[in-house]
Motif scaffolding. Structure first.
Motif, PDB file in Angstrom:
ATOM      1  N   TYR A  83      14.905  -6.560 -21.929  1.00  0.00           N
ATOM      2  CA  TYR A  83      15.244  -6.039 -20.607  1.00  0.00           C
ATOM      3  C   TYR A  83      15.172  -4.512 -20.583  1.00  0.00           C
ATOM      4  N   ASP A  84      15.472  -3.876 -21.736  1.00  0.00           N
ATOM      5  CA  ASP A  84      15.353  -2.423 -21.812  1.00  0.00           C
ATOM      6  C   ASP A  84      13.892  -1.987 -21.869  1.00  0.00           C
ATOM      7  N   HIS A  85      13.095  -2.788 -22.560  1.00  0.00           N
ATOM      8  CA  HIS A  85      11.687  -2.428 -22.752  1.00  0.00           C
ATOM      9  C   HIS A  85      10.868  -3.718 -22.722  1.00  0.00           C
ATOM     10  N   PRO A  86      10.387  -4.140 -21.515  1.00  0.00           N
ATOM     11  CA  PRO A  86       9.714  -5.440 -21.388  1.00  0.00           C
ATOM     12  C   PRO A  86       8.478  -5.594 -22.263  1.00  0.00           C
ATOM     13  N   ALA A  87       7.838  -4.480 -22.615  1.00  0.00           N
ATOM     14  CA  ALA A  87       6.592  -4.571 -23.387  1.00  0.00           C
ATOM     15  C   ALA A  87       6.803  -4.184 -24.841  1.00  0.00           C
ATOM     16  N   LEU A  88       7.862  -4.730 -25.448  1.00  0.00           N
ATOM     17  CA  LEU A  88       8.136  -4.415 -26.852  1.00  0.00           C
ATOM     18  C   LEU A  88       6.956  -4.815 -27.725  1.00  0.00           C
ATOM     19  N   PRO A  89       6.620  -4.016 -28.742  1.00  0.00           N
ATOM     20  CA  PRO A  89       5.504  -4.381 -29.615  1.00  0.00           C
ATOM     21  C   PRO A  89       5.868  -5.551 -30.514  1.00  0.00           C
ATOM     22  N   LEU A  90       4.849  -6.077 -31.203  1.00  0.00           N
ATOM     23  CA  LEU A  90       5.037  -7.169 -32.167  1.00  0.00           C
ATOM     24  C   LEU A  90       5.686  -8.388 -31.524  1.00  0.00           C
ATOM     25  N   GLN A  91       5.207  -8.736 -30.319  1.00  0.00           N
ATOM     26  CA  GLN A  91       5.732  -9.926 -29.664  1.00  0.00           C
ATOM     27  C   GLN A  91       5.416 -11.156 -30.508  1.00  0.00           C
ATOM     28  N   ASP A  92       6.340 -12.102 -30.516  1.00  0.00           N
ATOM     29  CA  ASP A  92       6.116 -13.342 -31.249  1.00  0.00           C
ATOM     30  C   ASP A  92       4.936 -14.087 -30.624  1.00  0.00           C
ATOM     31  N   PRO A  93       4.044 -14.673 -31.443  1.00  0.00           N
ATOM     32  CA  PRO A  93       2.877 -15.377 -30.890  1.00  0.00           C
ATOM     33  C   PRO A  93       3.246 -16.500 -29.938  1.00  0.00           C
ATOM     34  N   VAL A  94       4.381 -17.167 -30.181  1.00  0.00           N
ATOM     35  CA  VAL A  94       4.817 -18.223 -29.266  1.00  0.00           C
ATOM     36  C   VAL A  94       5.103 -17.634 -27.889  1.00  0.00           C
ATOM     37  N   VAL A  95       5.785 -16.474 -27.872  1.00  0.00           N
ATOM     38  CA  VAL A  95       6.112 -15.814 -26.612  1.00  0.00           C
ATOM     39  C   VAL A  95       4.838 -15.395 -25.888  1.00  0.00           C
ATOM     40  N   ASP A  96       3.854 -14.888 -26.642  1.00  0.00           N
ATOM     41  CA  ASP A  96       2.586 -14.481 -26.027  1.00  0.00           C
ATOM     42  C   ASP A  96       1.890 -15.669 -25.373  1.00  0.00           C
ATOM     43  N   SER A  97       1.896 -16.813 -26.055  1.00  0.00           N
ATOM     44  CA  SER A  97       1.257 -18.001 -25.506  1.00  0.00           C
ATOM     45  C   SER A  97       1.988 -18.503 -24.265  1.00  0.00           C
ATOM     46  N   ILE A  98       3.315 -18.453 -24.314  1.00  0.00           N
ATOM     47  CA  ILE A  98       4.105 -18.869 -23.152  1.00  0.00           C
ATOM     48  C   ILE A  98       3.819 -17.950 -21.976  1.00  0.00           C
ATOM     49  N   LYS A  99       3.753 -16.655 -22.245  1.00  0.00           N
ATOM     50  CA  LYS A  99       3.483 -15.687 -21.180  1.00  0.00           C
ATOM     51  C   LYS A  99       2.122 -15.951 -20.548  1.00  0.00           C
ATOM     52  N   SER A 100       1.112 -16.245 -21.376  1.00  0.00           N
ATOM     53  CA  SER A 100      -0.220 -16.540 -20.842  1.00  0.00           C
ATOM     54  C   SER A 100      -0.193 -17.776 -19.958  1.00  0.00           C
ATOM     55  N   ALA A 101       0.541 -18.816 -20.404  1.00  0.00           N
ATOM     56  CA  ALA A 101       0.649 -20.043 -19.606  1.00  0.00           C
ATOM     57  C   ALA A 101       1.356 -19.773 -18.284  1.00  0.00           C
ATOM     58  N   VAL A 102       2.410 -18.970 -18.322  1.00  0.00           N
ATOM     59  CA  VAL A 102       3.145 -18.624 -17.101  1.00  0.00           C
ATOM     60  C   VAL A 102       2.252 -17.840 -16.151  1.00  0.00           C
ATOM     61  N   ASP A 103       1.478 -16.899 -16.682  1.00  0.00           N
ATOM     62  CA  ASP A 103       0.593 -16.097 -15.846  1.00  0.00           C
ATOM     63  C   ASP A 103      -0.452 -16.963 -15.158  1.00  0.00           C
ATOM     64  N   ARG A 104      -0.974 -17.963 -15.883  1.00  0.00           N
ATOM     65  CA  ARG A 104      -1.955 -18.849 -15.262  1.00  0.00           C
ATOM     66  C   ARG A 104      -1.340 -19.630 -14.116  1.00  0.00           C
ATOM     67  N   LEU A 105      -0.101 -20.054 -14.284  1.00  0.00           N
ATOM     68  CA  LEU A 105       0.558 -20.842 -13.249  1.00  0.00           C
ATOM     69  C   LEU A 105       0.893 -20.013 -12.019  1.00  0.00           C
ATOM     70  N   THR A 106       1.415 -18.827 -12.224  1.00  0.00           N
ATOM     71  CA  THR A 106       1.888 -18.015 -11.106  1.00  0.00           C
ATOM     72  C   THR A 106       0.804 -17.131 -10.530  1.00  0.00           C
TER      73      THR A 106
END
Length: 741
Positions: A206-229
């Motif tokens: 919440y302090d820094h939404p684009a924190l580096p070294l994102q977990d690969p699971v989180v990246d995949s979830i984010k991509s799936a969410v972006d496709r949906l929305t």
């Protein structure tokens, strides 16, 4: 032992693999959730039955709307209740893991922290499965809405979306906007981020939404969410302008383009071609009227001089698109040679004192337009992970070329002669561009690498079997309670679906024999329709491509035509209008046009990063059309003397709103356009290019025709068609507004 990164990659690409093997929606479902998916086959059969019953006079439109709406409501409710159930199970597992995390914060234990991270990732993988479940159903809903609309002329989608989508208890929003799942995504993202070693940093997501070294699971979830929305950012929004058509889901071939097909220098050359062509197009705009008068023609003949290039481009887009099926290097070489020759002829027309030679030179420049190849190269040869960046690069190169062209013309204010060849503000644009294309041709010949055009052979049975094994392995992360619940509920839902399917077999007409024959025809029709719809075979002619255009797509193409028409009128007649009303020099016209071109990227930053995430695309679309209309109205010269502030402000409003409209329009167009138009010669990109090019031809022709009325009436005479087309596009948008969902 697989890493979480590889597992995540496999999970996110499982569905993509299945689509690559030509699987239908029903065949890429998670088996234990089978009963909860939308019953697409059943509803497709129902649509055909409705058509037969309406033809027989057994049903009217209102009965069809009521019956099919209720059926679709039941399907959506089944999907939504299951999503909520799974969401609750995931929330329960996260709550249990949070308790363990609280304990570990008081009693740190490195091995247990690692186990806890893996447990969170397991929940993330299950969430990813649920997001894919939602995505498959969203695709199924859109497909059945398109099918119903195609059969009954947009009577249903308009009615259904209007009554369901904006209702305070909308279940449709649960599927298309996955309301509530965001909290689960946030919980997994936050906790995984908190468990990572940040070297003493106490920042949260919440302090820094684009924190580096994102977990690969989180990246995949984010991509799936972006496709949906369809959530956007500047890069995505800018990339939409390129309109590099893609399937609803990328194929394995797209996901894993081999390194030997992708070559960075070749991509750079492709973008350089785009940039130079746009410079070539607009470098003559400030001086076209002066060049025409120097050859004894009227100033308004500049419309033909500018537009003849677009006329040739209508035809060149087709043969370049077809040529790119076999090669990219050869059409780019041919394009460079033709553009070199065309610019030399354009420059020599001054000393030859021939308007015909001038037009031939510009005609050749149009025949050298390789924008179809530039788009196609990005679609076919750039890996999907960087395709949006490449598309954004294509648009940026176009915008930069559009700004640099007039600016460069403003700098070429000199005159001298060498060996009886005149170099002045009229001919220098031709000589400079000829030299630029010669250097480009040499660079192209040395550095471009032709990608391999190879067919991908896929062993469907073996791969499908392997993926089914993976599916079984992936599903083991679901808890026993969850699986039991899913199986029992699926059984109940399957019974409901079976009963519903059996009810369709009941006599609907008088003759039982005829009913049996209808069922047989129905089955054959289902197979043929499913095969044609799911097939990736492209349209092989403009006529077959046109048959795939629904009313909604035609409206989007009309809007694209309108915005390109309005922009071309503004740009092409700028030199004549400003000279007549304000006495502007070529340099001032060049500065004005360059400033317009430089607004493209900042406007897309604002719209792509903020506005597109605050409003729906269709809302931005309609609002942008209204602002374009406002800009056109402000441009008219009525009663009061025409002033520089009025011209500049109205032109800026019109141009900026048209730029916003273009990105949103192409985004919606890619969503409503059939996936059959994603590949081949006659693809969606070619259709949009042809619509835009035709608009430029008509606009430049309008300028020349309006010139017969005199320069005093040129402005209003050219703005009137823009006004009428804009009003027509707004009305058409309102009529199909609810189908843009």
């Amino acid at each position: 032992m697989f890493s979480s990164s590889s597992l995540c990659h496999d999970a996110s690409n499982f569905w993509i693999k299945m689509v690559a093997f030509g699987k239908k929606l029903k065949e890429i479902q998670i088996q234990e959730w089978k009963g909860y998916y939308i019953n697409y086959k059943l509803m497709k059969k129902k649509v055909k039955l409705y058509a037969n019953q309406i033809e027989a006079g057994a049903l009217d439109q209102q009965q069809v709307l009521k019956d099919f709406s209720q059926m679709l409501d039941n399907q959506i409710e089944k999907i939504v209740l299951f999503i909520l159930e799974q969401q609750g199970l995931l929330a329960t597992r996260i709550a249990q893991l949070n308790e363990q995390q609280d304990f570990l914060q008081e009693h740190p234990d490195i091995p247990k922290i690692s186990e806890l991270q893996e447990a969170y990732r397991a929940v993330g993988l299950d969430l990813l499965k649920l997001l894919h479940f939602v995505e498959m159903n969203a695709i199924g809903l859109r497909k059945i809405l398109k099918k119903f609309d195609k059969r009954f002329g947009y009577r249903f989608t308009d009615y259904y979306v209007k009554t369901r989508a904006n209702h305070p208890y909308s279940q449709l929003q649960q599927v298309f906007k996955h309301v509530g799942l965001g909290a689960v995504v946030g919980a997994i993202s936050r906790n995984l981020a908190d468990l990572q070693d940040r070297h003493g940093s106490h920042l949260s997501i919440y302090d820094h939404p684009a924190l580096p070294l994102q977990d690969p699971v989180v990246d995949s979830i984010k991509s799936a969410v972006d496709r949906l929305t369809h959530s956007t950012n500047f890069l995505y929004f800018l990339g939409q302008h390129a309109f590099t058509m893609q399937e609803e889901l990328p194929t394995t071939a797209e996901e894993h383009i081999d390194d030997h097909r992708y070559h960075f220098m070749s991509l750079l050359l492709n973008l350089a071609s785009t940039f130079l062509y746009m410079v070539n197009t607009y470098i003559i705009v400030p001086t076209a009227d002066d060049y025409s008068m120097s050859l004894g023609a009227a100033a308004t003949v500049c419309g033909i001089v500018i537009g003849v290039m677009a006329v040739a481009q209508i035809f060149s887009s087709v043969y370049f698109s077809a040529w790119s099926n076999k090669s990219y290097f050869r059409p780019l070489v041919f394009s460079s040679i033709v553009l070199f020759v065309g610019n030399v002829i354009y420059a020599l027309a001054y000393d030859l004192n021939s308007l015909a030679i001038l037009l031939i030179g510009r005609l050749l420049c149009g025949f050298g337009s390789a924008r179809a190849v530039n788009r196609r190269y990005i679609s076919d040869c750039v890996p999907i992970k960087i395709r949006m960046q490449a598309s954004a690069g294509f648009v940026s190169a176009s915008a930069l070329g559009m700004a640099c062209g007039p600016a460069l013309a403003g700098l070429l204010q000199t005159k001298f002669r060498i060996y009886n060849i005149t170099f002045n503000q009229d001919t220098l644009p031709g000589w400079v561009m000829a030299l630029a294309w010669l250097f480009y041709l040499i660079w192209l010949w040395i550095s471009f690498r032709e990608p391999a055009h190879e067919a991908v052979v896929i062993n469907v049975p073996e791969e499908a079997h392997a993926d089914s094994n993976y599916q079984q392995e992936a599903s083991t992360s679901v808890t026993a309670t969850q699986a039991t619940s899913a199986r029992s509920a699926a059984a109940a839902a399957s019974v409901g679906n079976d009963n519903l399917e059996k009810s369709l077999a009941q006599p609907l007409l008088l003759s039982t024999a005829k009913n049996e024959q209808d069922e047989e025809d129905d089955r054959e029709c289902d197979e043929s329709e499913e095969a044609s719809e799911e097939s990736s075979r492209p349209a092989n002619s403009l006529a077959s491509a046109y048959r795939l255009l629904t009313p909604s797509i035609k409206v989007q193409l009309l809007i694209y035509f309108m915005l390109k028409y309005a922009m071309e009128i503004l740009l092409s007649e700028s030199s004549v209008v400003t000279t007549y009303y304000f006495g502007w020099t070529t340099s001032r016209v060049s500065i004005f046009l360059a400033c317009l071109g430089l607004t493209v990227l900042p406007v897309n930053v604002v719209v792509g990063s903020y506005i597109s995430n605050m409003f729906e695309d269709r809302q931005i679309l309609l609002a942008s059309e209204i602002v374009v209309l406002l800009g056109i109205l402000l441009s008219f010269q009525i009663f009061i003397p025409y002033s520089v502030p009025q011209y500049v402000c109205s032109g800026l409003i019109m141009f900026v709103s048209a730029e916003v409209l273009e990105g949103v329009n192409l985004s919606l167009l890619s969503r409503v356009m059939s996936s059959t138009l994603s590949r081949g010669t006659f693809n969606g990109g070619l259709l949009s290019t042809e619509a835009g090019t035709l608009a430029r031809v008509v606009a430049d022709g309008t300028i020349t025709l309006a010139g017969y009325l005199g320069e005093s009436k040129l402005l209003n005479a050219t703005l009137l068609p823009s006004l009428l087309i804009c009003v027509a596009s707004i009305i058409a948008t309102c009529c199909t507004y609810n189908s843009l969902y």
